[in-house]
Every structure is written in C-alpha cells, then in structure tokens.
Scaffold this motif. Structure first.
Motif, mmCIF file in Angstrom:
data_model
loop_
_atom_site.group_PDB
_atom_site.id
_atom_site.type_symbol
_atom_site.label_atom_id
_atom_site.label_comp_id
_atom_site.label_asym_id
_atom_site.label_seq_id
_atom_site.Cartn_x
_atom_site.Cartn_y
_atom_site.Cartn_z
ATOM 1 N N LEU A 1 0.814 -1.214 0.000
ATOM 2 C CA LEU A 1 0.000 0.000 0.000
ATOM 3 C C LEU A 1 0.850 1.268 0.000
ATOM 4 O O LEU A 1 0.319 2.367 0.117
ATOM 5 N N VAL A 2 2.176 1.067 -0.136
ATOM 6 C CA VAL A 2 3.099 2.203 -0.127
ATOM 7 C C VAL A 2 3.606 2.431 -1.549
ATOM 8 O O VAL A 2 3.959 1.472 -2.246
ATOM 9 N N PRO A 3 3.636 3.674 -2.039
ATOM 10 C CA PRO A 3 4.159 3.938 -3.389
ATOM 11 C C PRO A 3 5.564 3.365 -3.573
ATOM 12 O O PRO A 3 6.373 3.329 -2.630
ATOM 13 N N ASP A 4 5.840 2.915 -4.793
ATOM 14 C CA ASP A 4 7.102 2.243 -5.074
ATOM 15 C C ASP A 4 8.313 3.100 -4.702
ATOM 16 O O ASP A 4 9.326 2.582 -4.227
ATOM 17 N N SER A 5 8.208 4.409 -4.897
ATOM 18 C CA SER A 5 9.366 5.278 -4.690
ATOM 19 C C SER A 5 9.809 5.344 -3.233
ATOM 20 O O SER A 5 10.984 5.614 -2.943
ATOM 21 N N ILE A 6 8.886 5.106 -2.298
ATOM 22 C CA ILE A 6 9.260 5.211 -0.878
ATOM 23 C C ILE A 6 9.131 3.873 -0.148
ATOM 24 O O ILE A 6 9.262 3.821 1.079
ATOM 25 N N ARG A 7 8.912 2.776 -0.880
ATOM 26 C CA ARG A 7 8.697 1.478 -0.235
ATOM 27 C C ARG A 7 9.918 1.008 0.565
ATOM 28 O O ARG A 7 9.756 0.551 1.718
ATOM 29 N N PRO A 8 11.150 1.104 0.044
ATOM 30 C CA PRO A 8 12.307 0.663 0.859
ATOM 31 C C PRO A 8 12.413 1.446 2.166
ATOM 32 O O PRO A 8 12.695 0.879 3.224
ATOM 33 N N ARG A 9 12.171 2.740 2.114
ATOM 34 C CA ARG A 9 12.249 3.560 3.325
ATOM 35 C C ARG A 9 11.155 3.158 4.308
ATOM 36 O O ARG A 9 11.370 3.134 5.526
ATOM 37 N N HIS A 10 9.968 2.823 3.774
ATOM 38 C CA HIS A 10 8.873 2.425 4.647
ATOM 39 C C HIS A 10 9.168 1.095 5.337
ATOM 40 O O HIS A 10 8.847 0.910 6.528
ATOM 41 N N ALA A 11 9.802 0.160 4.633
ATOM 42 C CA ALA A 11 10.128 -1.145 5.224
ATOM 43 C C ALA A 11 11.087 -0.983 6.404
ATOM 44 O O ALA A 11 10.919 -1.625 7.455
ATOM 45 N N LEU B 1 1.859 11.865 4.160
ATOM 46 C CA LEU B 1 1.897 10.453 3.835
ATOM 47 C C LEU B 1 1.021 10.199 2.614
ATOM 48 O O LEU B 1 0.034 10.890 2.371
ATOM 49 N N VAL B 2 1.407 9.167 1.867
ATOM 50 C CA VAL B 2 0.690 8.832 0.642
ATOM 51 C C VAL B 2 0.425 7.339 0.631
ATOM 52 O O VAL B 2 1.322 6.536 0.928
ATOM 53 N N ALA B 3 -0.802 6.953 0.321
ATOM 54 C CA ALA B 3 -1.163 5.545 0.173
ATOM 55 C C ALA B 3 -1.394 5.246 -1.300
ATOM 56 O O ALA B 3 -1.878 6.100 -2.058
ATOM 57 N N LYS B 4 -1.031 4.018 -1.687
ATOM 58 C CA LYS B 4 -1.196 3.582 -3.066
ATOM 59 C C LYS B 4 -2.430 2.700 -3.176
ATOM 60 O O LYS B 4 -2.566 1.708 -2.464
ATOM 61 N N ARG B 5 -3.327 3.072 -4.089
ATOM 62 C CA ARG B 5 -4.531 2.281 -4.307
ATOM 63 C C ARG B 5 -4.236 1.104 -5.227
ATOM 64 O O ARG B 5 -3.177 1.024 -5.855
ATOM 65 N N LYS B 6 -5.230 0.235 -5.344
ATOM 66 C CA LYS B 6 -5.085 -0.940 -6.194
ATOM 67 C C LYS B 6 -4.849 -0.563 -7.647
ATOM 68 O O LYS B 6 -4.065 -1.210 -8.364
ATOM 69 N N MET C 1 -3.494 11.219 -0.570
ATOM 70 C CA MET C 1 -2.833 11.771 0.602
ATOM 71 C C MET C 1 -3.618 11.373 1.854
ATOM 72 O O MET C 1 -4.847 11.506 1.896
ATOM 73 N N VAL C 2 -2.913 10.907 2.869
ATOM 74 C CA VAL C 2 -3.577 10.381 4.069
ATOM 75 C C VAL C 2 -2.847 10.835 5.323
ATOM 76 O O VAL C 2 -1.694 11.278 5.279
ATOM 77 N N GLU C 3 -3.567 10.731 6.429
ATOM 78 C CA GLU C 3 -2.965 10.771 7.764
ATOM 79 C C GLU C 3 -3.179 9.401 8.386
ATOM 80 O O GLU C 3 -4.213 8.767 8.158
ATOM 81 N N ILE C 4 -2.177 8.946 9.178
ATOM 82 C CA ILE C 4 -2.246 7.593 9.759
ATOM 83 C C ILE C 4 -1.990 7.684 11.258
ATOM 84 O O ILE C 4 -1.011 8.303 11.697
ATOM 85 N N ALA C 5 -2.880 7.069 12.031
ATOM 86 C CA ALA C 5 -2.684 6.920 13.485
ATOM 87 C C ALA C 5 -2.325 5.453 13.756
ATOM 88 O O ALA C 5 -2.978 4.546 13.230
ATOM 89 N N LEU C 6 -1.283 5.245 14.559
ATOM 90 C CA LEU C 6 -0.845 3.883 14.906
ATOM 91 C C LEU C 6 -1.105 3.634 16.388
ATOM 92 O O LEU C 6 -0.756 4.457 17.238
ATOM 93 N N SER C 7 -1.717 2.481 16.675
ATOM 94 C CA SER C 7 -2.007 2.091 18.069
ATOM 95 C C SER C 7 -1.503 0.671 18.295
ATOM 96 O O SER C 7 -2.149 -0.303 17.872
ATOM 97 N N PRO C 8 -0.311 0.504 18.935
ATOM 98 C CA PRO C 8 0.208 -0.852 19.196
ATOM 99 C C PRO C 8 -0.611 -1.538 20.295
ATOM 100 O O PRO C 8 -1.010 -0.899 21.278
#
Length: 700
Positions: free
Chosen positions: A69-79, A100-105, A111-118
């Motif tokens: 779900l991450v654009p190809d250009s920033i996928r290594p950084r996201h991993a 932040l940017v999400a990649k659709r199918k 453009m998105v905002e993401i909240a993380l809750s562990p």
C-alpha cells in the motif's frame, strides 16, 4: 497477569449482546479506515471503509503486506521504518502534519494521515492503523480545488501564448471550464456588432436551441443579457425557482438545476458572458466564481490581443498599400501627363480640325486619361496621401447634385430629401474630399436602412455651436457665424452609445466581415479636422442617425471665387520661365504648353543644371520645377536656393507623388503654388495666372 481490557464496557450489557459483537461492530462501523497488522506487516483484518479507500475487497486486503500500500518510490524507506517501529512500538495520533501517501489498487495515490495504536501492551501482537483521507478535510479539499483551478488557468495561459487564432480559444475555454468545475454545460456568449444579440461562440455540452452559432437576444430577460445588466457574477441556485430572468424550458428538460455566469469585458466594455450549468443544486460558491472570472478575464484579454494584432496587420497592410500607391503615383502621373498633353496638342493640330472621326478618337483617349487620373486620386485618398485643395463651394448646389446621383444608385426604397437655402451658401473645403465624405456617410446610412427609409441632407449657416463641437475645433474661439452645418440624417437602426463613441475609430466597424473596412467615418473625421472643422453624431437604437459636419465659411468671399482665367485674365505675355524636369517626355509636353501660352522657356534636367542658369545675370519671372529630380537636388531645395538668389522669382512646384505635395504644402512658403500631375494646359495656365496676380509678375 491478565492484560487490561481494551475498552471498559458497562458491567451489564443489554440482553443478547456480548462483548465480541460490540467490538466487531465498532471495527466495522468506524468512519476511518482500520487495518489490523501483525508483526510481519501482514494485514489480519480490515474494515469496509479501508477497502473502499484503497480500492480492494476485504478478502484481497486480508493477508496482504502493508508494504503493497506504499508507493514504489518510498517502499524501501517504509520497510526500514516499519522494522524500527516493531522494536519500539508507540502510539502515534492523527494530525502530526506528516505528508503520507497511500497507493490504491489501480496505482493512483491518495494523501492520508495515519494513526498507529500498538496492542502489545494488551497481550496482542498487532498494531491498529487508522487511515484517514485528508482530501476529505474541508480546508484540504479547498486547497486542492484551488490548485486545480490554477492549473486549468495555466493551461489556458499556455494555449493563449501558443495560438494566435481566437477561435481555438473559444473552443477550448468552455471545455476547460466544464472540466475544472465538473459541470455538464459551459458556453461563451459574444455580443454581435449591433449589440442586440449574443452569438454562441463556443460550447461544451449544449441544450436545444443553444448550439454554437445560434443567436440569443440581448435583453434583461435572457440569461446572458441579465449577466451584462448586472455587470458581476450571477449565481443561480435552482432554475426551478429563478425569477430574475426567463428560464428556457429546455434547461429544465435537460436536467440542469444551477448555474454560474460572469461577464466578459474588454477594457471596461462588456463584450459577452461565460456561463456554466450543472445538474446539481447549490453548486457554486466564491471559489468557483473567482475561477470563472479569472478564466473570463484571460479569454477577454486573449481576444483583445488577437483583435489588436489583426488591426495592426490591417494597418500595416494599408500602410504598404499607401506606400506602393504613392511610389507608383509619380511615374504613373508622369505617363498620364505625357499622354494627356500630347492628346491636347494633337487635338489642336490643323490637320485634325476638320476630322470628326479623328477628334472623336482623341476625345475618347483624353477621357480615358482623365479617368486614369481620377483612379490614381481615389487610391491616394484611400491611403490618405491626398493633398487637400480647399476652395469656396456652394453647398446647396453640391447637395442637389449629389442627391441626384444617389437617387440613381441607392436602394429605390430610400427617399432622399435636400434642404438648403436658396441663396448661395459657401464653405471652404476640398470639393472632391467633401463629396467623398458625404458619400461615405450616405453609404453607411443605406446599410442601416436595409428595408428602406428616408435620407435627408440639410445645410444651414450656424447661429450657435454645441459645446462639444466647439471643443473639437482647432480654434475654439472662432466666431460661430463663420461655420456652416451640413447634416445627413437617416431613419435606420441607429447606434447604441458604445458604438457611437467609437464610430470615428480607425478599423472599428459594426458591419459583418467583408462589408466594411472601418475606415469610412475615420476618413471623414480626418478630412473635417484637416479642413479646420468639427463633426458630431446624434444617434440612438431605433431612432436613426444624424451626422453633422461643421465646416468653415470663406473669410473674404460671399460667392465662389472666379478663376482668373475665366474673367479674362491671362498668362502675362513673354513670361520668362525656367522649366526643370528630369523626365524628357514630360519636359517636352510642359515646354509645349508654356510656349503656346506665350512664355519664353528655358529648360533644365536637374537642380544642379538649373542653378547654373540662375546666376547673378539671370532674368526669370517663374521657376516651374518638379519636386523629384532624380538622385540629385530636390525641387524644393532648388526653389529655396533660387528664391534666395532672386527674391522676386515666382515658384510653381509640380509632382505626381502626393506625399511630396503634402510635404511641400506643409513646409513651403504660402506664396509658392503646387500643381498636381497629371495636368493639362488649362490647369497650368490657371496656376501661373494665380502666381502672376500674387507677385505682380510679368515680362520685364
């Protein structure tokens, strides 16, 4: 140790509802996208909003790695970021201002905002990712919308720079407006030259009766007419309740509900309207109005630029015609002088005196040369390179003569009337140019009376002058009784104020393409001003037009000045003339004229040769010189030097090049005479007689 509950529910739930059902319902109904992700990044659970946002089904999302779900250009950084987060999970709320940017199918991005809750602290090896489409925020939607509008304006700007064809812009602007505002219909309405109708000049989507090229009345009860009346953006929230103008049933039949329209203006003058229509109600706000105004302004500026460039090209073409005409006029008029002069000599030969057929042939040829001279004069007048030769004119006689000719040539449905004093009423003007001015106005009147009407000519001495006319005079303090008013009135369509105010502008015309150059009234204006008079127009739509020329009267004449030759005055006997002409055939003809007039003639082919003849012992009464004398000294220079040497020498300049005569008319002393080629012996005799009368010139 038992982990703390994620959410403390009431101790007693309603009957039939358990805790698992509540949590699952919350997960499914939550308004943001929710993904439950394990430590490897695999999606364990997703809610329907997430599937909708990302373009996948719930089954497709389940088991997918979030890296997809991450654009190809920033996928290594996201991993790498996800791996670091797994070692030290922490809560991250919404609104951290991270882009932040999400990649659709389908490959598109959002453009998105993401909240993380562990959830590790609660004994669960998962992270809940809440994802929100920030494009749904009102402020963000507005910013994105404005950016999109700016891009569309830039698109039109690039097109306006690349193309010089206004029709291309008129085709693209409605399409740009429709795409930017997501509407079904967009149209450009341009006012016709009569300002009584709009023409649909461009459209994206249409309704019956409003195709490109159709005419719409310019009335307050029509949509574009109301926009021009308001002079500002007009918003229609719902056509079904619109009361300010008549809504065509075709709009409602086409499912159109709301609209936005803005006026098109060219230098403060309304020229049309740009309109968009939508099938949705309450569609347009301030941002849309500002965008459409900017689009309309850019279109109007581009149209004005195209019109200015065309006018400039027209002016340059006209100037080229004028230069070409003036350039050939000298040679052509020299040829006509030779032909006309030799025909006149031939006509007087004794051998032809009794030859009727020979006289007939000579007469026909002479008439042809006069028509050739008239043609050259008309071309020079068109190019405004004609010399004015004002003389006292009987206005009444000219108007009656002109009206007789117009009755034979204009539409027979036009009634022509003349009102002029029975007594001789004089103006000081060039006869040919005044007649041409009156003809120009009469032709405009005819074009304004397509179904016939009345055309009236009135002439009267002025007892007063309107204030605006007095301001137009070169000498506003001139006595009122020194002017004659010549009014030409028609019962035609008339002019609105906007047209009347521009009527004298060069190239401005309300006639359709091919029927007018826009030079008619501007030429009349130039003639009147050069004659030291003024001109005024009184007109209104449906009430006809009156054009009034205010021309000066002769200061010292109550009757047309008689030609000295006609009163018995003749060229002084044995007048000593120095003739200077570089064209041998013209020189021969003029020499013959002078000899038959009783003059003593010496000839020179150049200014330099003439100066040799004008030594201290020279005894000439008259210098007759062409202005253009080849590559050497010009005739005006020769005349100035000759008169410096011999102050009593009379000067007569001749030329077939009207620009030279214009310059000489402006710069030469008033005692010099000008003679326009081609001329015959009578014209030459009259010019010499006038000079002799003014100088007291005669043979010494």
């Amino acid at each position: 140790m038992t982990p703390a509950p994620l959410l403390r529910l009431p101790a007693v739930l309603p009957a039939g509802i358990d805790e698992r059902s509540v949590f699952r319902s919350l997960f499914v109904a939550y308004p943001d996208s929710l993904l439950l992700v394990d430590q490897s990044g695999a999606i364990v659970l997703a809610n329907p909003i997430a599937a909708e946002l990302l373009g996948y089904t719930l089954d497709e999302l389940t088991g997918m790695n979030v890296d997809a779900l991450v654009p190809d250009s920033i996928r290594p950084r996201h991993a790498s970021y996800r791996a670091a987060y797994a070692h030290a999970p922490r809560s991250r709320p919404m609104g951290t201002q991270m882009e932040l940017v999400a990649k659709r199918k389908d490959g598109s991005e959002v453009m998105v905002e993401i909240a993380l809750s562990p959830l590790q602290e609660h004994g669960l090896p998962f992270v809940v990712a809440a994802i929100r489409d920030i494009g749904a925020y009102p402020r963000v939607k507005q910013a994105l919308q404005r950016a999109r509008y700016s891009e569309h304006l830039a698109q039109l700007g690039r097109l306006a720079v690349d193309t010089r064809d206004p029709q291309v812009l008129l085709e693209h602007v409605p399409a740009i407006a429709a795409e930017a505002l997501h509407v079904e219909v967009a149209m450009v309405f341009l006012l016709e030259s009569d300002r009584l109708h709009f023409r649909i000049a461009g459209a994206a989507g249409t309704v019956p009766g409003e195709a490109v090229g159709e005419l719409v009345p310019n009335r307050p009860d029509t949509s574009p007419g109301f926009v021009l009346l308001e002079g500002r953006p007009v918003v229609v929230a719902d056509y079904r309740s619109e009361q300010r103008f008549v809504v065509p049933p075709a709009y409602l039949d086409a499912g159109l509900t709301s609209a936005l329209a803005v006026p098109l203006s060219d230098r403060g003058r309304a020229i049309g309207a740009l309109t968009v229509r939508s099938s949705s109600a309450q569609r347009f706000g301030d941002d849309e109005a500002r965008f459409l105004e900017a689009l309309a302004s850019l279109l109007a500026t581009s149209l004005q630029r195209a019109q200015s460039e065309e006018a400039l090209n027209h002016a340059q073409r006209l100037e080229s015609v004028g230069q070409l005409t003036g350039g050939i006029a000298h040679d052509f008029n020299n040829l006509l002088t030779v032909i006309q002069g030799n025909l006149q000599v031939l006509e007087e030969l004794p051998v032809l005196a009794g030859e009727a057929y020979g006289q007939q042939l000579v007469g026909a040829a002479a008439r042809a040369t006069r028509r050739g001279a008239e043609l050259t004069g008309k071309l020079l007048a068109f190019a405004r390179r004609q010399v004015l030769q004002p003389s006292p004119l009987d206005v009444g006689a000219m108007l009656h003569s002109l009206s007789d000719m117009l009755r034979r040539t204009l539409d027979q449905r036009i009634r022509i009337e003349v009102s002029a004093p029975a007594a001789c009423l004089l103006v000081l003007a060039d006869p040919g140019q005044l007649e041409s001015a009156l003809l120009n106005i009469a032709i405009n009147a005819r074009d304004a009376m397509r179904e016939g009407g009345s055309l009236g000519f009135r002439a009267a001495a002025c007892s007063s002058l309107p204030a605006e006319v007095r301001r137009e005079l070169d000498d506003p303090s001139a006595a009122v009784d020194r002017f004659v008013a010549i009014a030409i009135s028609d019962t035609g369509t008339g002019m609105p104020d906007e047209v009347r105010e521009r009527a004298f502008e060069p190239f401005f015309t309300t006639k359709e393409a091919g029927r007018g150059t826009g030079l008619g009234l501007s030429t009349v204006y130039g003639f009147v001003k050069q004659t030291r008079g003024a001109i005024a127009i009184d007109s209104a739509p449906g009430e006809g037009t009156t054009v009034t020329l205010y021309l000066p009267r002769p200061w010292h004449a109550d009757a047309p000045a008689e030609d000295p030759a006609a009163t018995g005055e003749a060229v002084p006997a044995d007048l000593r003339v120095l003739l200077v002409e570089d064209d041998a055939e013209v020189r021969s003809v003029v020499h013959t004229f002078l000899v038959t007039l009783g003059c003593e003639v010496s000839s020179a082919v150049s200014g330099e040769q003439a100066l040799l003849a004008l030594g201290p012992d020279a005894h000439f009464d008259l210098l007759l010189t062409d202005i253009a004398l080849g590559p050497g000294m010009r005739g005006t220079q020769l005349a100035a030097e000759a008169q410096r040497r011999h102050p009593g020498l009379a000067i007569l300049l001749m030329s077939g090049f009207s620009v030279e005569l214009l310059d000489a008319d402006r710069d030469a002393p008033p005692t010099w005479e000008l003679l326009r080629k081609p001329f015959g012996r009578p014209e030459l005799a009259r010019a010499i007689t006038r000079l002799a009368a003014g100088h007291g010139t005669g043979a010494a």
